[in-house]
Scaffold this motif. Structure first.
Motif, mmCIF file in Angstrom:
data_model
loop_
_atom_site.group_PDB
_atom_site.id
_atom_site.type_symbol
_atom_site.label_atom_id
_atom_site.label_comp_id
_atom_site.label_asym_id
_atom_site.label_seq_id
_atom_site.Cartn_x
_atom_site.Cartn_y
_atom_site.Cartn_z
ATOM 1 N N SER A 178 0.829 -1.217 0.000
ATOM 2 C CA SER A 178 0.000 0.000 0.000
ATOM 3 C C SER A 178 0.865 1.269 0.000
ATOM 4 N N ALA A 179 1.971 1.237 0.729
ATOM 5 C CA ALA A 179 2.828 2.423 0.772
ATOM 6 C C ALA A 179 3.513 2.640 -0.585
ATOM 7 N N THR A 180 3.913 1.542 -1.229
ATOM 8 C CA THR A 180 4.509 1.642 -2.567
ATOM 9 C C THR A 180 3.492 2.234 -3.538
ATOM 10 N N ASP A 181 2.247 1.845 -3.354
ATOM 11 C CA ASP A 181 1.185 2.364 -4.203
ATOM 12 C C ASP A 181 1.050 3.877 -4.048
ATOM 13 N N PHE A 182 1.297 4.355 -2.852
ATOM 14 C CA PHE A 182 1.257 5.798 -2.609
ATOM 15 C C PHE A 182 2.480 6.478 -3.231
ATOM 16 N N LEU A 183 3.662 5.933 -2.929
ATOM 17 C CA LEU A 183 4.902 6.641 -3.272
ATOM 18 C C LEU A 183 5.298 6.485 -4.740
#
Ligand SMILES: Nc1ncnc2c1ncn2[C@@H]1O[C@H](COP(=O)(O)OP(=O)(O)OP(=O)(O)O)[C@@H](O)[C@H]1O
Ligand SMILES: [Mg+2]
Length: 239
Positions: free
Chosen positions: A42-47
Motif C-alpha cells: 500500500s505504501a509503494t502504491d502511494f509513493l
C-alpha cells in the motif's frame, strides 16, 4: 541513521497512513528512505503510483530479503522528496524462501543501517510473518498504532513479547504506542486504560477524513490541517 518501524499485529490500525505521513514530515528537515516490507504494497502504491509493476518487481524489498542484493541498488526516487525500496505482492514469497537462512536477518539490518540517510521508515504487514520479524529486528523504534477496540490490548501484549525476543538477540528497540484513528475521548480512554503498561507517544493521530482521503488519492495532507500538525508533533518527538 535511525530506523523507525510501523508495526502492529492487528491490521487496519493506520500503519501505512502513519508511515507515509511521518516520512513526509521528517523529509522537511532530514534525508529519508522508505522501506516497504508489506506484501500488500500500500505504501509503494502511494509513493510510486505510476511506476510499472514489472519494474518494481525486479528491484525492491524482495531482492533485499531473498537475494542478498545491495540495498543501494534497490532504491527508487519518488516524487515526494523521499527515496523508497518498494514492495509488490511477490514479497509474499520472502518468508518461504528465507526459512532456512536465519543469519540473513542480521545481515539485512546491518546493510540498511549503512545507507546514507538520517531516517529509514519501514511499513510492515500485520500478523506474525518473516517480514514482520525482519522489521522488528532492524528497528531502533517500534512505533505501534493502537486503535480503541477490544483486540488492542491483546495485540500490544503480543508485540511487547516480540520486541522482547528481538532485544534478547542483541537489539535495543524502543516500543512506542501511538493512539491512531481515535476520537478525542477514545484517545483519553486508551491512555487511561493502558496507563503504566506501555509507553505512549505524546502526539495522537485522530480519526479524520483528510487522512483517509490523502492516503486514497496518493497526496500529502493539506497544509495547515489539524492532521498535518499531529504528524508534525509526532515527527518532532521521534527526531
Ligand atoms: N487517522 C485516520 N483517520 C481516518 N482514517 C484513517 C486514519 N488513518 C488511517 N485511516 C484509514 O483507515 C484504513 C486503514 O489504514 P491503514 O491502511 O493506514 O492501516 P494499516 O494498519 O496499514 O492496514 P493493514 O494492516 O491492512 O496494512 C484506511 O482506509 C485508511 O485510509
Ligand atoms: Mg498497511
Amino acid at each position: 541513521m535511525k530506523i523507525i518501524i510501523l508495526s502492529s499485529l492487528k491490521g487496519g490500525v493506520g500503519k501505512t497512513a502513519i508511515s507515509i505521513h511521518l516520512a513526509l514530515e521528517l523529509r522537511k528537515r532530514h534525508n529519508v528512505v522508505f522501506l516497504d516490507l508489506d506484501p500488500q504494497a500500500s505504501a509503494t502504491d502511494f509513493l510510486l503510483r505510476d511506476t510499472d509493476i514489472d519494474q518494481l518487481d525486479r528491484r525492491g524489498a524482495l531482492q533485499l530479503l531473498t537475494e542478498a542484493a545491495d540495498p543501494r541498488e534497490l532504491i527508487w526516487e519518488t516524487g515526494f522528496g523521499i527515496d523508497c525500496i518498494p514492495s509488490t505482492l511477490h514479497l509474499h514469497r520472502a518468508g518461504i524462501e528465507m526459512a532456512g537462512d536465519p543469519g540473513a536477518m542480521l545481515r539485512i539490518a546491518k546493510e540498511v543501517r549503512c545507507l546514507e540517510y538520517d531516517y529509514a521508515i519501514v511499513d510492515s504487514p500485520p500478523g506474525l510473518s518473516y517480514e514482520f520479524r525482519q522489521a522488528i529486528n532492524m528497528a531502533d523504534i517500534v512505533l505501534s498504532p493502537m486503535t480503541y477496540d477490544r483486540w488492542a490490548v491483546q495485540g500490544v501484549g503480543m508485540l511487547i513479547d516480540e520486541v522482547a525476543k528481538a532485544r534478547k538477540s542483541g537489539g535495543s528497540q524502543r516500543l512506542l504506542v501511538v493512539p491512531s484513528i481515535v476520537s478525542g475521548s477514545e484517545d483519553e480512554k486508551l491512555r487511561q486504560d493502558m496507563d503504566g503498561e506501555v509507553e505512549f507517544s505524546r502526539a495522537s493521530i485522530l480519526r479524520k477524513g483528510v487522512v483517509k482521503t490523502a492516503l486514497g488519492r496518493g497526496r500529502p495532507l493539506p497544509s495547515g490541517s489539524d492532521s498535518e500538525e499531529q504528524f508534525h508533533r509526532l515527527s518532532k518527538e521521534l527526531s
